[in-house]
Design a protein around this motif. Structure first.
Motif, PDB file in Angstrom:
ATOM      1  N   VAL A 216      11.712   0.624   9.072  1.00  0.00           N
ATOM      2  CA  VAL A 216      10.579   0.466   8.501  1.00  0.00           C
ATOM      3  C   VAL A 216       9.192   0.665   9.286  1.00  0.00           C
ATOM      4  O   VAL A 216       9.038   0.025  10.286  1.00  0.00           O
ATOM      5  N   GLN A 220       4.046   1.387   6.255  1.00  0.00           N
ATOM      6  CA  GLN A 220       4.790   0.866   5.031  1.00  0.00           C
ATOM      7  C   GLN A 220       4.625  -0.739   5.015  1.00  0.00           C
ATOM      8  O   GLN A 220       4.382  -1.306   4.059  1.00  0.00           O
ATOM      9  N   GLN A 221       4.822  -1.072   6.161  1.00  0.00           N
ATOM     10  CA  GLN A 221       4.741  -2.921   6.137  1.00  0.00           C
ATOM     11  C   GLN A 221       3.307  -3.311   5.700  1.00  0.00           C
ATOM     12  O   GLN A 221       2.942  -3.963   5.046  1.00  0.00           O
ATOM     13  N   GLY A 317       9.240  -3.949   0.462  1.00  0.00           N
ATOM     14  CA  GLY A 317       8.696  -4.908   1.178  1.00  0.00           C
ATOM     15  C   GLY A 317       7.643  -5.840   0.736  1.00  0.00           C
ATOM     16  O   GLY A 317       7.106  -6.842   1.240  1.00  0.00           O
ATOM     17  N   HIS A 342      13.522  -4.627   5.180  1.00  0.00           N
ATOM     18  CA  HIS A 342      12.228  -5.257   4.847  1.00  0.00           C
ATOM     19  C   HIS A 342      12.575  -6.840   5.280  1.00  0.00           C
ATOM     20  O   HIS A 342      11.704  -7.589   5.242  1.00  0.00           O
TER      21      HIS A 342
END
Length: 419
Positions: A216, A220-221, A317, A342
């Motif tokens: 990840v 993306q987080q 996530g 996630h």
């Protein structure tokens, strides 16, 4: 002789194949009509390695391997092939810079006709053919061997049920396995099934599944956090990669859930783009308020319809609990590891035979649970009410992912051996 009859039957079926893809599928998704000549081998894509990913799932799972191949040496040029427009769009999105620079070319894999595959293989100028999982096309493999390409099958899996199917056409299966130089599979059980079907033992490598090597990204987080904030940090669950027959069950469960958790939000992400509008119609018919991800604004609606491409891994996530689709109906399930990466608790229906190399470990270690249409609402309510329990479950799923990583490094060594 078995390959001859296979090719004859496929040739006779081509009018129906054309009608289905160009006519029926092309009407719903015009992408099936674009680049149609490539399906007969008329492609200008050239490179050192042909890497075949059947559809979106294989593209996403293979993306880290493709990136590793490009980083590993500046000499590799890749021809990445797929069968579907959505798979092609995903490649274009993930590797737009590499495509622009000429290091990655993308095209459709031709129909498995002898002349089409010979034309494609020769035009590609490739030295290696690598097939993801079990897209074992007899004429593709045979033409690759005739052109003296090294032939690899990577991330291969073979369930007991699939092995029975291959055994019914044993002569053709043996011919396919003869044309493979190296077969790298998930597990020793998969490998033994291939050997039982006729694969020479010295061709087998057990490398594990590259799907566990998912990472990840920070981007993306950050984006997932932004989505969560836009949904007012409400209890959020996501249903990813849903298939026809599932949305009505999932939405009904969500309606029941909101009777006790009125602020709960469902993110529903259909597997195929042609289902976006159909799910929207279903939500309207069921009188459920919803917004579309493609339109951006969410104003407290009960459901967010994820009608975009390439965002599912990120959207996992943003959720507190993830349900993995294709499992309440007999589709075989989809990849739960994107949610596990996630640290999100995973629920799944019991039809997960496409991922029987993944779910046993997740279930055993407590990172996932099986549900059915009757128990789904109760499981959701329990987890959404108990932050410690769902975080513990998500952590265990993440641990399973980390414990099984390393397949990409082992697979890279196979490419070096083939070059």
């Amino acid at each position: 002789m078995s390959r001859f009859f296979y090719s004859l039957i496929l040739t006779l079926l081509m009018p129906l194949v054309w009608l289905y893809l160009y006519g029926l599928r092309g009407r719903k998704n015009p992408g099936y009509r674009r680049y149609f000549k490539e399906r007969f081998g008329f492609s200008h894509a050239t490179g050192d390695i042909i890497l075949h990913c059947a559809s979106v799932g294989e593209v996403l799972a293979t993306a880290p391997l493709i990136k590793a191949l490009l980083i590993d040496t500046s000499e590799y040029r890749l021809v990445v092939t797929t069968n579907t427009p959505t798979g092609r769009e995903q490649i274009d999105t993930l590797f737009n810079k590499e495509i622009a620079s000429g290091r990655v070319n993308v095209c459709y894999m031709p129909f498995d006709l002898p002349l089409s595959q010979r034309r494609f293989v020769r035009r590609s100028q490739a030295k290696t053919l690598a097939i993801i999982e079990t897209e074992l096309w007899p004429n593709l493999l045979h033409q690759a061997k005739c052109a003296r390409l090294n032939t690899l099958v990577i991330n291969a899996r073979l369930s007991a049920k699939s092995a029975q199917g291959y055994a019914r056409v044993a002569p053709l299966t043996r011919a396919i396995l003869t044309d493979i130089d190296v077969l790298a599979c998930h597990h020793h059980d998969d490998g033994q099934r291939f050997i039982d079907l006729g694969l020479a033992p010295h061709k087998l490598q057990v490398t594990g599944s590259i799907k566990f090597d998912i990472q990840v990204t920070d981007a993306q987080q950050a984006q997932a956090k932004s989505v969560k904030e836009s949904l007012n940090q409400s209890p959020i669950w996501i249903a990813g990669s849903t298939h026809p027959g599932e949305p009505e069950l999932l939405v009904a469960a969500h309606q029941q859930l909101r009777e006790t958790l009125p602020d709960a939000v469902l993110i529903i992400a259909p597997r195929h783009p042609e289902q976006f509008d159909k799910v929207a119609q279903l939500l309207t018919q069921m009188k459920v308020s919803f917004s579309r991800r493609s339109e951006g604004a969410h104003q407290g609606e009960a459901v967010l319809l994820a009608d975009t491409l390439g965002e599912l891994t990120m959207l996992y996530g943003a959720a507190d609990v993830a349900f993995i689709g294709g499992s309440l109906v007999t589709r075989g399930g989809h990849n739960p590891l994107e949610a596990c990466a996630h640290g999100v608790a995973v629920l799944s229906g019991e039809h997960t035979f496409n991922f029987d190399h993944v779910y046993p470990a997740l279930i055993q270690h407590g990172g996932a649970r099986y549900v059915n249409k009757h128990s789904l609402t109760n499981e959701l309510f329990t987890l959404l009410q108990d932050q410690e329990a769902r975080q513990n479950m998500g952590q265990k799923g993440l641990e399973v992912v980390k414990q099984n990583q390393g397949a990409i490094a082992r697979t890279l060594s196979l490419f070096k051996g083939a070059s």
